[in-house]
Write an enzyme that holds these catalytic residues in place. Structure first.
Site, mmCIF file in Angstrom:
data_model
loop_
_atom_site.group_PDB
_atom_site.id
_atom_site.type_symbol
_atom_site.label_atom_id
_atom_site.label_comp_id
_atom_site.label_asym_id
_atom_site.label_seq_id
_atom_site.Cartn_x
_atom_site.Cartn_y
_atom_site.Cartn_z
ATOM 1 N N THR A 3 47.827 15.957 31.755
ATOM 2 C CA THR A 3 46.495 15.853 31.347
ATOM 3 C C THR A 3 45.735 14.764 30.502
ATOM 4 O OG1 THR A 3 45.888 18.413 31.616
ATOM 5 C CG2 THR A 3 44.453 17.169 30.304
ATOM 6 N N ALA A 4 46.678 14.559 29.442
ATOM 7 C CA ALA A 4 46.207 13.368 28.486
ATOM 8 C C ALA A 4 46.681 12.044 29.154
ATOM 9 C CB ALA A 4 47.196 13.622 27.216
ATOM 10 N N GLY A 64 49.734 20.299 33.354
ATOM 11 C CA GLY A 64 50.421 20.400 32.137
ATOM 12 C C GLY A 64 49.670 19.733 31.153
ATOM 13 N N CYS A 65 50.177 20.000 30.017
ATOM 14 C CA CYS A 65 49.498 19.165 28.732
ATOM 15 C C CYS A 65 49.768 17.783 28.875
ATOM 16 C CB CYS A 65 49.961 19.801 27.459
ATOM 17 S SG CYS A 65 51.783 19.936 27.190
ATOM 18 N N TYR A 66 51.045 17.084 29.065
ATOM 19 C CA TYR A 66 51.342 15.678 28.939
ATOM 20 C C TYR A 66 50.445 15.123 30.026
ATOM 21 C CZ TYR A 66 54.917 16.272 25.372
ATOM 22 O OH TYR A 66 55.725 16.404 24.263
#
Length: 345
Positions: free
Chosen positions: A154-155, A150-152
């Site tokens: 990943t960061a 997911g995007c969150y």
């Protein structure tokens, strides 16, 4: 070199559209099939004005039985709708890169707790690789089933994993405070995402219960070698795309030590840049790219390190990372199709 044929299932959403944009310019991948249930029968150019040059590509229904024998299938489908379809395609010998959460978590029980459904194939979760290349590159390269993060997560994981591995932050008390553009919610009509609701406004959501929490904890626990529990709060910002994660952790070393650990961990990584001390990333600097921009600072008064990571939620947080994973799975140059510059301003 002959191009590898690929399919995109769920091609009319934002992540699906971004996949199509990347594929148009990819030197070794060629779109052979695209699906979108609600827009089946339409041409891609009708659904996405910026892809009008794909006006000869008609969207099919999302039935895995109709997908031709492609080399890679990208699944940009809703959570819960991808598991069985991805399994069916993988059992046919097709490499699958799935963007839903359906294969990301190792613990089947987490799906009923966080996603409100029982996983249909719990015994097969271990056969899917978590697709964060900077942490799992060797596993991805030898796999035909990859669950793209997911995007969150990943960061947050890119920002914190090296520091936990090097014991430079405590595994307890970590806070991840993150902001995303509205495209992260998907391409749908909902009152919360109307212009009048979003413009000049900013809000937290999913407080204490966001579905990306177990994914962040899973990967950080692997990095730390012990259980990590995080307080994760996402926020919605009035911008179309972009994501910034600000992570707070109790320091067990200096800011300089943390910077050195991050710089060493990501030395030679094609898509992660550790910014000089004192610099801070902006979401716009990663817009339209597969880059992750990381910076570290400290709060001497509280004894915390503050690590920030900016990505494009549709790039490194979704479609770009899916392409990166497919490149690895196919034995291609990892950066193929992903080296174009960002969009600024």
């Amino acid at each position: 070199m002959n191009k590898h044929k690929v399919a995109v299932l769920g091609a009319s959403g934002y992540a699906g559209g971004e996949l199509l944009r990347y594929l148009v310019a990819h030197p070794y991948l060629e779109l052979a099939w695209a699906t979108a249930d609600q827009n089946a029968g339409k041409l891609v150019g009708e659904v996405f004005g910026h892809l009008s040059h794909l006006s000869d590509v008609e969207l099919a229904t999302t039935d895995p039985a109709t997908v031709p024998d492609v080399d890679v299938a990208f699944l940009a489908l809703p959570h819960g709708a991808a598991a069985s379809r991805g399994r069916t395609l993988a059992d046919r010998g097709i490499r699958v890169v799935d963007l839903s959460a359906d294969w990301r978590l190792h613990d089947a029980a987490a799906y009923s707790q966080w996603y409100d459904f029982e996983h249909p194939h719990p015994d097969e979760l271990a056969s899917w690789v978590y697709g964060l290349p900077e942490l799992h590159r060797d596993e991805i390269s030898g796999s035909s089933r990859v669950a793209s993060p997911g995007c969150y997560p990943t960061a947050a994981v890119l920002a914190l994993a090296p520091l936990l591995q090097e014991r430079l932050v405590a595994p307890a008390g970590i806070v991840v405070d993150a902001v995303s553009g509205v495209s992260g919610a998907g391409r749908k009509v909902d009152a919360d995402y109307l212009f009048s609701e979003l413009d000049a406004s900013f809000k937290a959501y999913g407080v204490g219960k966001h579905r990306h929490t177990p994914e962040i904890e899973q990967e950080l626990s692997l990095a730390a070698g012990t259980d990590v529990v995080v307080t994760f709060t996402p926020h919605l910002a009035p911008m179309a795309r972009g994501l910034l994660a600000t992570c707070y952790a109790q320091a067990l070393g200096s800011v300089g030590d943390a910077y050195d650990a991050l710089a060493t961990a990501y030395k030679g990584e094609p898509f992660v840049r550790v910014l000089p001390l004192g610099a801070q990333p902006a979401t716009k600097h990663a817009s339209g790219t597969n880059q992750a921009l990381i910076a570290v600072g400290g709060d001497e008064r509280t004894g915390h390190l503050v690590i920030t990571c900016a990505i494009d939620n549709l790039g490194k947080g979704a479609a770009g990372q899916m392409i990166q994973n497919a490149n690895l799975m196919l034995g291609l140059e990892e950066t193929a199709g992903l080296t174009g510059g960002g969009v600024y301003p």
